[in-house]
Design a protein around this motif. Structure first.
Motif, PDB file in Angstrom:
ATOM      1  N   MET A   1      -8.607  32.002 -24.813  1.00  0.00           N
ATOM      2  CA  MET A   1      -7.847  32.513 -23.644  1.00  0.00           C
ATOM      3  C   MET A   1      -6.898  33.545 -23.926  1.00  0.00           C
ATOM      4  O   MET A   1      -6.626  34.476 -22.897  1.00  0.00           O
ATOM      5  CB  MET A   1      -6.983  31.279 -23.311  1.00  0.00           C
ATOM      6  N   TYR A   2      -6.505  33.722 -24.990  1.00  0.00           N
ATOM      7  CA  TYR A   2      -5.466  34.906 -25.542  1.00  0.00           C
ATOM      8  C   TYR A   2      -6.225  36.011 -25.930  1.00  0.00           C
ATOM      9  O   TYR A   2      -6.051  37.173 -25.482  1.00  0.00           O
ATOM     10  CB  TYR A   2      -4.708  34.359 -26.672  1.00  0.00           C
ATOM     11  N   LEU A   3      -7.352  35.885 -26.903  1.00  0.00           N
ATOM     12  CA  LEU A   3      -8.009  37.055 -27.524  1.00  0.00           C
ATOM     13  C   LEU A   3      -8.980  37.531 -26.174  1.00  0.00           C
ATOM     14  O   LEU A   3      -9.289  38.922 -26.026  1.00  0.00           O
ATOM     15  CB  LEU A   3      -8.804  36.644 -28.672  1.00  0.00           C
TER      16      LEU A   3
ATOM     17  N   VAL B   1      -6.009  37.503 -22.133  1.00  0.00           N
ATOM     18  CA  VAL B   1      -4.582  38.331 -22.106  1.00  0.00           C
ATOM     19  C   VAL B   1      -4.908  39.624 -22.799  1.00  0.00           C
ATOM     20  O   VAL B   1      -4.391  40.687 -22.336  1.00  0.00           O
ATOM     21  CB  VAL B   1      -3.652  37.243 -22.816  1.00  0.00           C
ATOM     22  N   MET B   2      -5.788  39.806 -23.953  1.00  0.00           N
ATOM     23  CA  MET B   2      -5.613  41.020 -24.758  1.00  0.00           C
ATOM     24  C   MET B   2      -6.632  41.854 -24.147  1.00  0.00           C
ATOM     25  O   MET B   2      -6.802  42.987 -24.591  1.00  0.00           O
ATOM     26  CB  MET B   2      -6.286  40.704 -26.250  1.00  0.00           C
TER      27      MET B   2
ATOM     28  N   ARG C   1      -2.413  35.861 -16.273  1.00  0.00           N
ATOM     29  CA  ARG C   1      -2.466  34.328 -16.535  1.00  0.00           C
ATOM     30  C   ARG C   1      -3.009  33.627 -15.590  1.00  0.00           C
ATOM     31  O   ARG C   1      -3.555  32.562 -15.593  1.00  0.00           O
ATOM     32  CB  ARG C   1      -0.885  34.272 -16.646  1.00  0.00           C
TER      33      ARG C   1
ATOM     34  N   ILE D   1      -6.848  33.768 -15.750  1.00  0.00           N
ATOM     35  CA  ILE D   1      -7.324  32.917 -16.744  1.00  0.00           C
ATOM     36  C   ILE D   1      -7.255  31.479 -16.247  1.00  0.00           C
ATOM     37  O   ILE D   1      -8.135  30.856 -16.475  1.00  0.00           O
ATOM     38  CB  ILE D   1      -6.494  33.177 -18.164  1.00  0.00           C
TER      39      ILE D   1
ATOM     40  N   LEU E   1      -8.184  27.657 -26.970  1.00  0.00           N
ATOM     41  CA  LEU E   1      -6.842  28.180 -26.633  1.00  0.00           C
ATOM     42  C   LEU E   1      -6.825  29.764 -27.255  1.00  0.00           C
ATOM     43  O   LEU E   1      -6.285  30.504 -26.810  1.00  0.00           O
ATOM     44  CB  LEU E   1      -5.815  27.476 -27.592  1.00  0.00           C
ATOM     45  N   ILE E   2      -7.604  29.983 -28.343  1.00  0.00           N
ATOM     46  CA  ILE E   2      -7.737  31.284 -28.809  1.00  0.00           C
ATOM     47  C   ILE E   2      -8.330  32.289 -27.855  1.00  0.00           C
ATOM     48  O   ILE E   2      -8.134  33.369 -27.948  1.00  0.00           O
ATOM     49  CB  ILE E   2      -8.185  31.132 -30.076  1.00  0.00           C
TER      50      ILE E   2
END
Length: 499
Positions: free
Chosen positions: A332-334, A337-338, A343, A346, A329-330
């Motif tokens: 996917m974002y870091l 997205v970052m 979305r 990913i 989960l981390i």
């Protein structure tokens, strides 16, 4: 009750049929394992109406943790691969250690990359970097750096969760030991990394190899590319030899990676769009995060009393499935997205990673069916009992049974699960400590690594991408896998004596 020798005969026949269908008839391992499980159950006297329920029980019991770990591990590996995380780790390691230590830098980086990513995917990602680093270090061929990297990565694949073989054997022999097996596997990989570097330098670095012409040309191109400057952190232009996605690309006979233009340093291109590469420190932190969480859970069970709030909390945090879920989960974002990923992109990356993982999960589940049949019919008890009566220690027994399967049919996963199934009853009935069971599980993994040769897909991935002939592959890949397997087994034996 059948005699042990009759059950032994059934076991030998089952193994022979399994090997014949996989090797000679080229059946999928999933189908072969299920067919052999049915035949073994009927031959051992299981009532016909109980055969299918027994198969379902074996499949369900194995897939519980395997599907969670392999699926999440594949997704974490997929996002690290697609966002360029593997490349930045390798390049950052070269910057830190310097150009004179490019081989060591790439070996360290490959070890980190190999923890969450399956061997074939991880190695293919690193191929262009291997070529560039080998040229920059002054080697006549990429084998001097590439083969030790490949062998260390496959060692980790066989001994460290969340990879399917070791996860499956741990599920069968001691499901609550996943964290301990993970920590011991990583600890064992450190001296093996040093050994494969030293032996690789002595055995491979001093030899001259005749490369495949296409690989030879590709090596020259990779050496001239600006990636060679990774050791000093300089790029400043476009490079050639970028690795294709290993989730979409598999080596076939005569096929090699093609050169194509890639984005400039700090960027990665996907689906026609350019995204920023993540920093190496972030990628390394995400790889280490689940390992640290698992370590906390393992230490917590030793420090705090069973059933206490602290022990329960640390056990939850350190559960491998939860640790991988958090890391995924981390990531996917870091990583996504970052760094400019949408979305939908990913989601496609994560879903795409599950395709290859699904095959692995099903084969692992079928191996669990075979193991369940061997246990319930008494075949496993008979085989392991006879070998133990003959004086074969359980640790050596685990190693040898896996080795026989590995040499005969090539698949490390099939070898691991079959060996675990044969010795499962003996291990569960024995008065072994948690550490001893973990050592047995690792011994199975080492047996499934040793003497890897031409019937192993890993052999072909390493030799074809490095441009080696079959003979040179046997002299390098087979020698190094055997050296690591036997040497690590010696270490396990010493630990066993004091356990």
């Amino acid at each position: 009750m059948m005699s042990p020798f009759l059950l032994l005969g059934i076991a030998v026949a089952a193994i022979a049929i399994l090997l014949f269908t996989v090797i000679a008839l080229k059946w999928p391992a999933y189908v072969s394992l299920l067919v052999v499980s049915v035949l073994t159950a009927l031959a051992a006297g299981v009532a016909i109406q109980d055969v299918v329920p027994l198969m379902i029980e074996g499949m369900g019991g194995t897939l519980g943790s395997v599907a969670l770990l392999v699926g999440l591990g594949a997704m974490l590996g997929g996002i690290i691969e697609k966002t360029g995380g593997a490349e930045v780790i390798a390049q950052r390691a070269a910057e830190v250690l310097g150009e004179k230590r490019l081989a060591q830098a790439l070996l360290i980086a490959s070890g980190l990359v190999a923890i969450p990513i399956f061997f074939d995917v991880a190695f293919i990602i690193l191929v262009p970097i291997i070529f560039a680093f080998a040229k920059a270090a002054g080697h006549r061929a990429p084998i001097a750096i590439g083969m030790p990297v490949a062998v260390l990565m496959v060692f980790i694949h066989n001994t460290v969760p969340p990879h399917p073989g070791v996860v499956g054997s741990t599920t069968l022999l001691g499901q609550d030991l996943m964290g301990l097996v993970t920590l011991l596997g990583i600890a064992l990989a450190i001296p093996m990394g040093v050994l494969v570097h030293v032996v690789g330098t002595k055995v491979i670095g001093s030899r001259a190899f005749s490369l495949d012409p296409e690989i030879s040309q590709k090596y020259a191109i990779a050496g001239a590319a600006s990636v060679c400057a990774a050791g000093s952190g300089a790029s400043g232009g476009r490079t050639t030899g970028s690795a294709p996605s290993a989730l979409d690309t598999a080596p076939t006979d005569g096929e090699v990676l093609t050169d194509r233009e890639v984005p400039t340093d700090g960027e990665v291109r996907a689906d026609g769009e350019t995204h920023r590469r993540p920093p190496a420190t972030l990628v390394i932190a995400l790889i280490l995060l689940p390992i640290v969480m698992i370590a906390c859970g393992t230490v917590g069970t030793l420090v705090f009393p069973d059933g206490s709030s602290a022990a329960n909390m640390l056990s939850f945090i350190g559960a491998p499935a939860f640790a991988l879920l958090v890391a995924t989960l981390i990531a996917m974002y870091l990583l996504g997205v970052m760094h400019g990923w949408g979305r939908q992109q990913i989601s496609e990356v994560m879903d795409g990673a599950l395709g290859p993982a699904a095959i692995v999960i099903l084969v692992t589940g079928a191996g669990g069916v075979f193991a369940k049949v061997l246990t319930e019919t008494g075949v496993g008890d008979a085989v392991s009992g006879l070998l133990l009566d003959a004086g074969v220690p359980i640790l050596l027994l685990a190693f040898l049974v896996a080795l026989v399967f590995k040499v005969a049919q090539g698949s490390g996963t099939v070898a691991t699960l079959s060996a675990a199934g044969i010795i499962q009853s003996t291990v569960l009935a024995g008065d072994y400590s948690s550490l001893q069971v973990a050592l047995i599980i690792l011994a199975i993994g080492l047996g499934s690594l040793t003497l890897s040769h031409i019937n192993d897909s890993g052999f072909w991935i390493a030799t074809k991408f490095l441009g080696l002939s079959v003979a040179d592959g046997l002299r390098t890949w087979t020698v190094l896998t055997t050296v690591l397997g036997v040497s690590a087994m010696v270490i396990l034996s010493l630990v066993w004596l004091i356990a």
